[in-house]
Design an enzyme around this catalytic site. Structure first.
Site, PDB file in Angstrom:
ATOM      1  N   CYS A 189       0.860  -1.180   0.000  1.00  0.00           N
ATOM      2  CA  CYS A 189       0.000   0.000   0.000  1.00  0.00           C
ATOM      3  C   CYS A 189       0.894   1.227   0.000  1.00  0.00           C
ATOM      4  O   CYS A 189       2.087   1.141   0.262  1.00  0.00           O
ATOM      5  CB  CYS A 189      -0.903   0.023   1.236  1.00  0.00           C
ATOM      6  SG  CYS A 189      -2.084  -1.345   1.306  1.00  0.00           S
TER       7      CYS A 189
ATOM      8  N   GLY B 276      -0.785   0.265  -5.054  1.00  0.00           N
ATOM      9  CA  GLY B 276      -2.124  -0.199  -4.718  1.00  0.00           C
ATOM     10  C   GLY B 276      -3.160   0.406  -5.638  1.00  0.00           C
ATOM     11  O   GLY B 276      -3.178   1.628  -5.820  1.00  0.00           O
TER      12      GLY B 276
ATOM     13  N   ASN C 289       0.541   1.100   6.076  1.00  0.00           N
ATOM     14  CA  ASN C 289       1.172   0.231   5.087  1.00  0.00           C
ATOM     15  C   ASN C 289       1.868  -0.879   5.845  1.00  0.00           C
ATOM     16  O   ASN C 289       2.758  -0.620   6.652  1.00  0.00           O
ATOM     17  CB  ASN C 289       2.188   1.015   4.249  1.00  0.00           C
ATOM     18  CG  ASN C 289       2.959   0.130   3.283  1.00  0.00           C
ATOM     19  OD1 ASN C 289       2.498  -0.947   2.920  1.00  0.00           O
ATOM     20  ND2 ASN C 289       4.125   0.575   2.870  1.00  0.00           N
ATOM     21  N   GLY C 290       1.448  -2.126   5.590  1.00  0.00           N
ATOM     22  CA  GLY C 290       2.055  -3.261   6.273  1.00  0.00           C
ATOM     23  C   GLY C 290       1.009  -4.241   6.734  1.00  0.00           C
ATOM     24  O   GLY C 290      -0.167  -4.146   6.393  1.00  0.00           O
TER      25      GLY C 290
ATOM     26  N   TYR D  27      11.238  -5.204  -6.945  1.00  0.00           N
ATOM     27  CA  TYR D  27      10.030  -4.974  -7.730  1.00  0.00           C
ATOM     28  C   TYR D  27       9.166  -3.807  -7.278  1.00  0.00           C
ATOM     29  O   TYR D  27       8.726  -2.999  -8.081  1.00  0.00           O
ATOM     30  CB  TYR D  27       9.172  -6.250  -7.751  1.00  0.00           C
ATOM     31  CG  TYR D  27       7.828  -6.071  -8.408  1.00  0.00           C
ATOM     32  CD1 TYR D  27       7.741  -5.787  -9.771  1.00  0.00           C
ATOM     33  CD2 TYR D  27       6.656  -6.151  -7.668  1.00  0.00           C
ATOM     34  CE1 TYR D  27       6.509  -5.596 -10.385  1.00  0.00           C
ATOM     35  CE2 TYR D  27       5.418  -5.967  -8.274  1.00  0.00           C
ATOM     36  CZ  TYR D  27       5.355  -5.693  -9.637  1.00  0.00           C
ATOM     37  OH  TYR D  27       4.153  -5.502 -10.239  1.00  0.00           O
TER      38      TYR D  27
END
Length: 470
Positions: free
Chosen positions: A23, A49, A123-124, A268
Site C-alpha cells: 500500500c 495499490g 502500510n504493512g 520490484y
C-alpha cells in the site's frame, strides 16, 4: 508430479504480477493545499495499490474523509478535492493484504472517540492482528471492517492515557509486525515506523506561498518529486514523528531500532525513480543485472526485458555482458480490469493483452529475457511461448533476484508456499515448466552486492531464505 497453479487470478486479465503491491501512505502537515498535495502524492504511488484510494483532511476543527474503490483519478475529481479543506491531510492507496475487497476496508480509517476525531493510514501487516481483534471483541468492541488497521482505533479509544500521543504509543506497543503508520487528529499528525522498518517511510519538506514550510511523510520519495517537496531523510525504524503548530517535527524513539527493511522493495515494488532505505532503486536494479551477467553468463544475440520491472536489470546485464539491449516486448499500459472465462486460451490471452513481441526484431535470435522474479511460473511460461511463436530461436530466462521460496507476512500479498514454484520444484524442473532453454537466478549474495550495502546493513529476505524476523 507436474506443477500447475489453479488460482482465480489466472482467470482474470487484471495483472501480470504474482507479487501484489503493498500500500502507499502519505501525510501532509501545514501545507497550503494539503489535500491536493496528498492527491498528487497518491497518484505518483499508484503502483503500490490500485483497489481503493482515500484522503482525510483536517480543518483544525473537524476531519473530512473521502474514499472509494478505484484508482486515485477515479475517486477524486475537482469537486471532491474542494471538499477536503484544511492544511493537513493523510492519504492511502490500497492493495488488500489483509481483509476483504470492500469499501469498508478502504483507508483512511476514521473514528470519533472521547478525545475527538482521528484518521489512520497504514502500510504493512500486523502479525498479531487476529489475537488483538478477538480480545477486543470479547471486551465489547464492534468492528466495521476486516482490516488489521482498525485494531488501532479500538486500542487508542480504550487506552487509559490522557493525551493522544501517549495513547498512540500505548497502542503500538501492543501490536507486532510491519507498519508505517500515519495518524491525523484535528490539530496534529503522527508518523511511526515499526522497529524493524519493514516498509519504507520518508520525511520531506514543502515550501508554502508565504515562504513558510510544511512537511510530508510518504512511502516513496517519488511523491516528493511530483509536488516539489525536498527529501530530508527516512523516518527511522522505531521512530515517531510528531507534527504540531509550526516548526520542525519532534522525534521520539519509542522502540529500540532493529532494522530489517524489505529487500524486495529493490527487486520490484518501489518505483525506479524513488530512493528507499537510503538507496536509489534504479541504480540498484541496474547493478542486479550486472551481477547476474557476472554470475550467469551465456552466449546470445540480444538482451530483452519483461516490461516494465525488468528494464533496469536488463540494461545492467547488457552493459556487463556486451550483448545488445533491445525492447523486444512492448507493453500495453491501458488494459483495464477485464474478466474472461477460465480456459487455457483465455489464460494465454491474458499475457497477450498486455505484452506483444516485436517479431521482426526477435525472429531467429537467441534471446536473454530478464525478469525480476518468478512466483507461480505461469506468466513466465506464457511469455516464453509468445516469444517462440514470434520466431525466437532460443529463450534463456534470467531472473534478477533469488528463487522465491516463502510467502511474506509483512504487508505483501503473496501466494501460499504450495503455489510458489521454486519452493516445490528444482531449478531444472522449473525450467522445463516455463519451457525455456535455460533458467538462472541471481544469488542472494549477488543481490546484496547490488545494493552496495555494508556488512552491518541487514534486510528482511524471508521470501528468499524462509527466515522470518517476527
Amino acid at each position: 508430479m507436474p506443477w500447475e497453479s489453479n488460482t482465480k487470478e489466472e482467470n482474470q486479465v487484471e495483472t501480470l504480477r504474482d507479487w501484489n503491491e503493498e500500500c502507499a501512505v502519505v501525510g501532509v502537515y501545514n501545507a497550503d493545499t494539503a489535500a491536493s498535495v496528498a492527491y498528487y502524492s497518491l497518484f505518483s504511488m499508484q503502483h503500490r495499490g490500485q483497489e481503493a484510494s482515500g484522503i482525510s483532511s483536517s480543518t483544525g476543527e473537524k476531519l473530512i474523509t473521502i474514499k472509494d474503490r478505484g484508482l486515485v483519478t477515479a475517486v477524486f475529481g475537482d469537486d471532491k478535492l474542494k471538499k477536503l479543506k484544511g492544511r493537513s491531510a493523510v492519504g492511502h492507496n490500497r492493495y488488500s493484504t489483509a481483509g476483504e475487497d470492500s469499501i469498508l476496508d478502504a483507508q483512511p480509517v476514521f473514528a470519533r472517540y472521547d478525545l475527538g476525531e482521528i484518521a489512520i493510514v497504514h502500510n504493512g501487516n500486523l502479525t498479531n492482528a487476529k489475537q488483538i481483534r478477538e480480545d477486543l471483541i470479547q471486551k465489547g468492541a464492534i468492528f466495521q471492517s476486516f482490516m488489521d488497521t482498525e485494531n488501532l482505533i479500538h486500542l487508542i479509544a480504550k487506552s487509559q492515557k490522557e493525551k493522544l500521543i501517549d495513547r498512540i504509543i500505548d497502542a503500538v506497543h501492543k501490536i507486532e509486525g510491519a507498519y508505517s503508520l500515519i495518524f491525523l487528529s484535528r490539530k496534529k499528525m503522527f508518523a511511526i515506523r515499526d522497529p524493524h522498518g519493514f516498509r519504507p517511510l520518508s520525511l520531506g519538506r514543502i515550501k508554502n506561498s508565504d515562504g513558510s514550510f510544511g512537511y510530508m511523510v510518504a512511502s516513496e520519495t517519488c511523491a516528493f518529486d511530483l509536488v516539489g517537496a525536498e527529501y530530508i531523510r527516512d523516518v527511522e525504524p522505531g521512530e515517531m514523528l510528531v507534527f504540531e503548530a509550526e516548526g520542525e517535527p519532534r522525534s521520539y524513539k519509542i522502540f529500540e531500532k532493529q532494522p530489517r527493511p524489505c529487500i524486495f522493495e529493490f527487486v520490484y515494488f518501489a518505483r525506479p525513480d524513488s530512493r528507499v532505505f537510503g538507496h536509489n532503486v534504479y541504480e540498484v536494479r541496474k547493478n542486479m543485472g550486472q551481477e547476474l551477467a557476472r554470475e550467469k553468463p551465456i552466449e546470445a544475440d540480444m538482451v530483452i526485458p519483461v516490461p516494465d520491472s525488468g528494464v533496469a536489470a536488463a540494461i545492467g546485464y547488457a552493459r556487463e555482458s556486451g550483448i545488445p539491449f533491445e525492447l523486444g516486448i512492448v507493453r500495453n499500459h491501458y488494459v483495464g480490469r477485464t474478466f474472461i472465462e477460465p480456459t487455457q486460451q483465455s489464460r494465454e490471452l491474458k499475457v497477450k493483452l498486455k505484452l506483444n513481441p516485436i517479431k521482426e526484431l526477435i525472429q531467429g535470435k537467441r534471446l536473454i529475457v530478464i525478469d525480476d522474479s518468478i512466483v507461480r511460473g505461469t506468466t513466465s511460461r506464457q511469455i516464453v511461448r509468445i516469444l517462440r511463436a514470434a520466431g525466437a530461436k532460443e529463450v534463456h530466462m534470467k531472473i534478477s533476484s533469488p528463487p522465491t521460496i516463502s510467502p511474506c507476512y509483512y504487508g505483501v500479498d503473496t501466494p501460499d508456499k504450495s503455489q510458489l514454484i521454486c519452493a516445490n520444484m528444482t531449478l531444472e524442473e522449473t525450467c522445463r515448466f516455463i519451457e525455456a532453454d535455460s533458467l538462472s537466478f541471481l544469488s542472494l549474495e549477488g543481490l546484496r552486492r547490488s545494493i552496495q550495502c555494508d556488512e552491518r546493513e541487514l534486510f528482511c529476505q524471508a521470501c528468499f531464505d524462509g527466515k522470518y524476523i517476527v
